[in-house]
Design a protein around this motif. Structure first.
Motif, mmCIF file in Angstrom:
data_model
loop_
_atom_site.group_PDB
_atom_site.id
_atom_site.type_symbol
_atom_site.label_atom_id
_atom_site.label_comp_id
_atom_site.label_asym_id
_atom_site.label_seq_id
_atom_site.Cartn_x
_atom_site.Cartn_y
_atom_site.Cartn_z
ATOM 1 N N PRO A 49 0.841 -1.199 0.000
ATOM 2 C CA PRO A 49 0.000 0.000 0.000
ATOM 3 C C PRO A 49 0.879 1.253 0.000
ATOM 4 O O PRO A 49 1.883 1.314 0.704
ATOM 5 C CB PRO A 49 -0.810 -0.124 1.292
ATOM 6 C CG PRO A 49 -0.034 -1.047 2.162
ATOM 7 C CD PRO A 49 0.780 -1.932 1.262
ATOM 8 N N LEU A 50 0.502 2.229 -0.808
ATOM 9 C CA LEU A 50 1.296 3.446 -0.955
ATOM 10 C C LEU A 50 0.571 4.657 -0.391
ATOM 11 O O LEU A 50 -0.630 4.822 -0.607
ATOM 12 C CB LEU A 50 1.589 3.720 -2.430
ATOM 13 C CG LEU A 50 2.384 2.674 -3.195
ATOM 14 C CD1 LEU A 50 2.464 3.071 -4.661
ATOM 15 C CD2 LEU A 50 3.768 2.511 -2.604
ATOM 16 N N GLU A 51 1.302 5.492 0.284
ATOM 17 C CA GLU A 51 0.844 6.809 0.734
ATOM 18 C C GLU A 51 1.849 7.801 0.174
ATOM 19 O O GLU A 51 2.770 8.227 0.870
ATOM 20 C CB GLU A 51 0.809 6.879 2.258
ATOM 21 C CG GLU A 51 -0.299 6.092 2.903
ATOM 22 C CD GLU A 51 -1.664 6.752 2.775
ATOM 23 O OE1 GLU A 51 -1.733 7.942 2.399
ATOM 24 O OE2 GLU A 51 -2.655 6.070 3.036
ATOM 25 N N LEU A 52 1.721 8.145 -1.093
ATOM 26 C CA LEU A 52 2.656 9.055 -1.725
ATOM 27 C C LEU A 52 2.198 10.492 -1.523
ATOM 28 O O LEU A 52 1.021 10.752 -1.285
ATOM 29 C CB LEU A 52 2.792 8.729 -3.214
ATOM 30 C CG LEU A 52 3.290 7.309 -3.527
ATOM 31 C CD1 LEU A 52 3.297 7.072 -5.024
ATOM 32 C CD2 LEU A 52 4.670 7.070 -2.942
ATOM 33 N N GLY A 53 3.107 11.413 -1.633
ATOM 34 C CA GLY A 53 2.820 12.823 -1.386
ATOM 35 C C GLY A 53 1.984 13.477 -2.465
ATOM 36 O O GLY A 53 1.597 12.853 -3.459
ATOM 37 N N PRO A 54 1.702 14.757 -2.278
ATOM 38 C CA PRO A 54 0.912 15.524 -3.247
ATOM 39 C C PRO A 54 1.520 15.446 -4.649
ATOM 40 O O PRO A 54 2.734 15.473 -4.818
ATOM 41 C CB PRO A 54 0.978 16.956 -2.699
ATOM 42 C CG PRO A 54 1.281 16.801 -1.248
ATOM 43 C CD PRO A 54 2.128 15.567 -1.134
ATOM 44 N N GLY A 55 0.644 15.329 -5.616
ATOM 45 C CA GLY A 55 1.082 15.210 -7.004
ATOM 46 C C GLY A 55 1.216 13.770 -7.458
ATOM 47 O O GLY A 55 1.382 13.502 -8.640
ATOM 48 N N TYR A 56 1.156 12.837 -6.512
ATOM 49 C CA TYR A 56 1.292 11.415 -6.853
ATOM 50 C C TYR A 56 0.035 10.626 -6.497
ATOM 51 O O TYR A 56 0.071 9.409 -6.400
ATOM 52 C CB TYR A 56 2.505 10.806 -6.141
ATOM 53 C CG TYR A 56 3.808 11.369 -6.635
ATOM 54 C CD1 TYR A 56 4.390 10.878 -7.792
ATOM 55 C CD2 TYR A 56 4.441 12.399 -5.958
ATOM 56 C CE1 TYR A 56 5.578 11.398 -8.264
ATOM 57 C CE2 TYR A 56 5.633 12.931 -6.424
ATOM 58 C CZ TYR A 56 6.194 12.424 -7.573
ATOM 59 O OH TYR A 56 7.369 12.939 -8.041
#
Length: 155
Positions: free
Chosen positions: A100-107
């Motif tokens: 599971p991914l929690e990528l930053g803004p823009g992603y």
């Protein structure tokens, strides 16, 4: 980094994420597994579950009866992660080996396409024309002979 547009994510024949807001697949040869946005993870886990799994397992072969995960790249082209890869040797479909991914803004909506999926494809990077090509590796072989058709994406 290299990236492809993903039009939908399909598990078996069920669309678990239609990518209505747009999805991106980031090609990452340094990542071991498929990375999935955390918001999509519950649907992914539910779709990979197979009722009565123990009765379906055959200890004499290396086959996992779960559904494959398909990334729809458009134009009839898909990248497919077989159940035998994401479920592991023990065929654990209740805890698929996706991250599971929690990528930053823009992603938002970004998937990370790691080696667990890429190992099933020969990949060609065309730096001059900014294109990326995939060709499925024939089963039982380490690499393809590169004579087949490549799915090409302009990035």
């Amino acid at each position: 980094y290299w990236q492809v547009k993903i039009f939908s994510v399909i598990v078996g024949n069920l669309t678990v994420h239609p990518c209505l807001e747009g999805c991106t697949g980031i090609i990452d040869t340094g990542a071991a597994r498929l990375g999935v946005p955390s918001a999509v993870m519950p649907k992914m886990v539910a779709a990979t579950a197979v009722p009565d799994l123990p009765s379906l397992l055959n200890p004499d072969n290396n086959c996992c009866p779960g559904p494959d995960i398909h990334l729809d790249l458009g134009g009839g082209d898909y990248l497919t992660l077989p159940a035998s890869t994401y479920a592991g040797r023990e065929c654990n479909l209740e805890a698929p080996r996706v991250v599971p991914l929690e990528l930053g803004p823009g992603y938002e909506g970004a998937f990370v396409i790691g080696l667990s999926l890429l190992k099933h494809y020969d990949t060609i990077y065309d730096f001059g024309l900014h294109r990326l090509g995939f060709a499925a590796v024939p089963s039982g072989k380490g690499t393809s002979d590169l004579s087949g058709d490549f799915a090409q994406m302009t990035i």
